[in-house]
Design a protein around this motif. Structure first.
Motif, PDB file in Angstrom:
ATOM      1  N   LEU A  97       0.833  -1.199   0.000  1.00  0.00           N
ATOM      2  CA  LEU A  97       0.000   0.000   0.000  1.00  0.00           C
ATOM      3  C   LEU A  97       0.873   1.256   0.000  1.00  0.00           C
ATOM      4  N   VAL A 125       2.102   1.896  -3.429  1.00  0.00           N
ATOM      5  CA  VAL A 125       1.063   2.491  -4.268  1.00  0.00           C
ATOM      6  C   VAL A 125       0.969   3.993  -3.999  1.00  0.00           C
ATOM      7  N   VAL A 126       0.989   4.367  -2.734  1.00  0.00           N
ATOM      8  CA  VAL A 126       0.890   5.788  -2.376  1.00  0.00           C
ATOM      9  C   VAL A 126       2.085   6.560  -2.926  1.00  0.00           C
ATOM     10  N   PHE A 181      -5.470   1.321  -8.841  1.00  0.00           N
ATOM     11  CA  PHE A 181      -5.569   2.063  -7.595  1.00  0.00           C
ATOM     12  C   PHE A 181      -5.886   3.518  -7.887  1.00  0.00           C
ATOM     13  N   SER A 182      -6.777   4.096  -7.101  1.00  0.00           N
ATOM     14  CA  SER A 182      -7.031   5.532  -7.138  1.00  0.00           C
ATOM     15  C   SER A 182      -6.480   6.101  -5.851  1.00  0.00           C
ATOM     16  N   VAL A 183      -5.597   7.080  -5.980  1.00  0.00           N
ATOM     17  CA  VAL A 183      -5.025   7.752  -4.822  1.00  0.00           C
ATOM     18  C   VAL A 183      -5.558   9.175  -4.822  1.00  0.00           C
ATOM     19  N   VAL A 189      -2.373  11.426   2.482  1.00  0.00           N
ATOM     20  CA  VAL A 189      -3.330  11.041   1.447  1.00  0.00           C
ATOM     21  C   VAL A 189      -4.720  10.920   2.064  1.00  0.00           C
ATOM     22  N   ASN A 214       1.979   6.930  -6.789  1.00  0.00           N
ATOM     23  CA  ASN A 214       0.896   7.740  -7.343  1.00  0.00           C
ATOM     24  C   ASN A 214       0.842   9.163  -6.812  1.00  0.00           C
ATOM     25  N   VAL A 271      -7.057   5.860  -0.525  1.00  0.00           N
ATOM     26  CA  VAL A 271      -6.554   4.964  -1.553  1.00  0.00           C
ATOM     27  C   VAL A 271      -7.638   3.923  -1.762  1.00  0.00           C
ATOM     28  N   PRO A 307       1.370   7.803   3.528  1.00  0.00           N
ATOM     29  CA  PRO A 307      -0.065   7.556   3.753  1.00  0.00           C
ATOM     30  C   PRO A 307      -0.748   8.645   4.578  1.00  0.00           C
TER      31      PRO A 307
END
Length: 169
Positions: A123, A126-127, A149-151, A138, A130, A141, A135
């Protein structure tokens, strides 16, 4: 090994062009939804179409008519499933997966990570990839139904947080 004769090359050129024309026609008739990749089923159909086209091109044991029939079958099945899922909630639930909220306002949703078989390290990757952030920076997620994935970045000062927007997932 490097060259087996002109007949094989001629076959690939002729069959390839005809298979390509058939694929384009089928996709135009079936509509944009066929390649939309909105869920796992759509992705499977897209990959299967590519594999079928490759088999038609490279395998002399697969006749053009058989390959075209296979493409038509895949597109027809995808069309029927998409049509049915629009008209029936039961079919829609069967074929589509819902997006999963993995992180909300900087807090990791441990249960959602376990259900999606993801680690916290994945995770964080991904953060970073993107949003170039941690985290805690953000707002959310989301693991979308197509596997992407949409962030959503944290709101600017004075704007509502993800929780305050009333959006539910």
């Amino acid at each position: 090994m490097f060259f087996q004769g002109w007949s094989g090359i001629l076959r690939v050129l002729v069959v390839g062009a005809l298979a390509y024309v058939a694929m384009v026609l089928f996709l135009r008739v079936s509509g944009k939804r066929t390649l939309a990749k909105l869920n796992a089923f759509d992705l499977v159909v897209t990959v299967a179409l590519g594999s079928t086209l490759a088999s038609i091109l490279l395998s002399s044991s697969v006749a053009l008519a058989e390959g075209v029939a296979a493409m038509l079958t895949l597109i027809g099945c995808q069309y029927i499933v998409a049509w049915s899922s629009v008209r029936s909630r039961r079919v829609a639930r069967l074929v589509r997966s819902e997006p999963t909220l993995l992180l909300r306002d900087g807090e990791i949703c441990e249960r959602a990570l376990r259900e999606c078989r993801m680690t916290e390290a994945e995770l964080r990757t991904v953060v970073r990839s993107n949003a170039n952030a941690e985290p805690s920076e953000v707002a959310a997620v989301i693991l979308e139904s197509d596997g992407s994935f949409s962030v959503i970045p944290s709101p600017e000062e004075g704007r509502a947080s993800f929780a305050e927007t009333g959006l539910r997932l």
